[in-house]
Write an enzyme that holds these catalytic residues in place. Structure first.
Site, short mmCIF file in Angstrom:
data_model
loop_
_atom_site.label_atom_id
_atom_site.label_comp_id
_atom_site.label_asym_id
_atom_site.label_seq_id
_atom_site.Cartn_x
_atom_site.Cartn_y
_atom_site.Cartn_z
NE ARG A 14 74.29 -108.72 19.29
CZ ARG A 14 73.38 -109.60 18.88
NH1 ARG A 14 73.70 -110.52 17.99
NH2 ARG A 14 72.15 -109.55 19.34
CB CYS A 15 82.43 -107.38 18.42
SG CYS A 15 83.27 -105.85 18.90
N PRO A 16 82.47 -108.30 15.21
CG PRO A 16 83.68 -109.09 13.37
CD PRO A 16 82.48 -109.39 14.23
CG ASP A 41 79.12 -106.00 20.94
OD1 ASP A 41 79.16 -106.51 22.08
OD2 ASP A 41 79.38 -106.64 19.91
#
Lengths: 77, 383
Positions: A14-16, A41
């Site tokens: 998942r970001c970041p 993502d």
């Protein structure tokens, strides 16, 4: 389009995290190198180009292949 | 010892205005009967409803019979979109909307496209401002039934060129729906629209009251099953005490709006300047000039939005975020996406009548350390 020299597999992250991965790796490679970031993502589609803009790196575009969405980035400096 | 809480999420729900509380308590005693019936208690309820409608219409500068109360701002937005499309279905199936509309508008648009209609999004620039030329082209295409434009972005605060958009709509003969949820009770809404909606808990009224205004001569058809209440626009019994409280608090908020805007806009300027100067690798987003007086958004590079919200909450700061990890769908905010700005590490601050300069100063004093700690924990310092 220039063929990528290296692929960063950030699928499932998942970001970041995908952005952090490219920020870590790109400066280790010669200027002009293209890195492909595999990232599923949806935020990567926004954040990788935004990171390139903030850091003065070149965003070459999004490619969708068998491995899902990928983003090509070229080291500019 | 934990510091006193600082609530900075008025764009989601403003704290209840004291006038709303007073009116709500009074109306609980007087406004419980069905205003449609023919007995004394009903007549009393009818008087309260009529007075609430008259006061709200006067504040908005519209006729009382153009205004209907709804069960929420979301319901009002759904009715505005679906009713505006239904009323002009003979003209065509196209809804034109900006790409930064509230999700309530976009969800109504999804319903429309699922039923065979068309929804056409008009882009915004990096500051979140509508592309007026693209809008003009879009509304002039054949088959456009309705155009929807948010008055000002609820996520980044950028005020939209409503007047220019309205001129284009008028030239094309297309009714304009304006979602004014963040504007009503705070800033004037430009003229030229045909349908307008708002939401009481954004200005300090209670939750569960929305406004739907349909100007005379607008072709609008209720998307709901038939019901005679609220000029046939809102089915079901209204929460009358909440409606009365919404009307009273709107009048109070509108009376103070100019002074409040003058007090809050410099605090937002201060947040914009200090966050950009004192937090490394941060992107302050939205238009610095043409913006709402009370709202500011920024994104912190390499920071997880959810972790940032929790860290701020532990220090007593209540804020909102457009980062994907903070949404139930795990998608980034469509507004940040449309603008092409960083979506992770995102924070939205929205001020209100109880926000003090000291609250803002405490936030600004603590934020750089909180972001630095999160970056240290994540091992991203110096990237």
């Amino acid at each position: 389009m220039t063929a990528p020299r290296e692929v960063l597999d950030c699928r499932g992250q998942r970001c970041p995290l995908p952005v952090i991965a490219v920020a870590r790796r790109l400066p280790e490679l010669p200027v002009g190198t293209v890195v492909r970031v595999l990232a599923d993502d949806p935020a990567a589609a926004v954040d990788i180009p935004a990171w390139c803009r903030m850091r003065g790196q070149e965003f070459l575009g999004k490619v969708t292949g068998e491995d899902g969405p990928a983003y090509d980035v070229r080291r500019q400096h | 010892m934990s510091a006193s809480p600082v609530y900075l999420d008025a764009a989601t729900a403003a704290p209840l205005h004291p006038v709303a509380r007073q009116a709500l308590l009074a109306a609980l005693d007087d406004g419980w009967a069905d205003p449609g019936k023919l007995y004394a208690q009903a007549r009393r309820a009818r008087q309260l409803l009529d007075a609430a409608r008259a006061a709200t219409a006067e504040t908005l500068g519209v006729r009382p019979d153009e205004l209907s109360f709804t069960g929420s701002g979301t319901t009002a937005a759904h009715a505005a979109v679906l009713g505006g499309l239904a009323g002009r279905r003979r003209v065509g199936p196209i809804l034109v909307h900006s790409e930064i509309e509230h999700s309530a508008v976009l969800h109504a648009a999804e319903r429309h496209t699922a039923a065979g209609g068309t929804a056409l999004g008009v882009p915004v620039d990096r500051l979140g401002r509508l592309d007026v030329a693209a809008w003009e082209t879009a509304v002039h295409a054949p088959g456009v039934a309705l155009a929807a434009l948010i008055a000002a972005s609820h996520e980044v605060g950028t005020v939209q060129p409503v007047e220019e958009a309205a001129v284009a709509c008028a030239a094309a003969g297309v009714p304009l729906y304006v979602d004014a949820a963040q504007a009503v009770g705070r800033v004037p809404v430009p003229a030229g629209w045909s349908v307008l909606t708002a939401s009481a808990h954004k200005w300090g009224g209670p939750a569960g009251v929305g406004l739907l205004v349909v100007r005379k001569g607008t072709r609008w058809e209720s998307p709901w099953p038939a019901d005679e209440r609220e000029s046939g626009r809102t089915p079901g019994a209204l929460n009358l005490p909440a409606v009365v409280a919404a009307a009273a608090s709107l009048r109070a908020a509108a009376a103070d709006a100019a002074a409040e805007a003058a007090r809050l806009a410099p605090l937002v300027d201060r947040i914009r300047a200090r966050v950009a100067a004192e937090v490394p690798d941060v992107e302050v987003v939205g238009d610095p000039g043409h913006r709402l007086p009370h709202l500011v958004t920024f994104s912190c590079l390499y920071v997880d939005g959810e972790a940032l919200l929790h860290a701020l909450d532990r220090r007593g700061f209540a804020v909102s975020s457009g980062s994907s990890c903070t949404s139930s769908t795990l998608r980034p905010s469509h507004v940040l996406e449309a603008m092409g700005v960083l979506s992770h590490g995102n924070v939205r601050i929205s001020l209100h009548r109880e926000t003090t300069e000291a609250d803002v100063e405490r936030f600004l004093a603590e934020l750089p350390g909180i972001v630095a700690d999160l970056r240290t924990e994540a091992g991203v310092v110096g990237l």
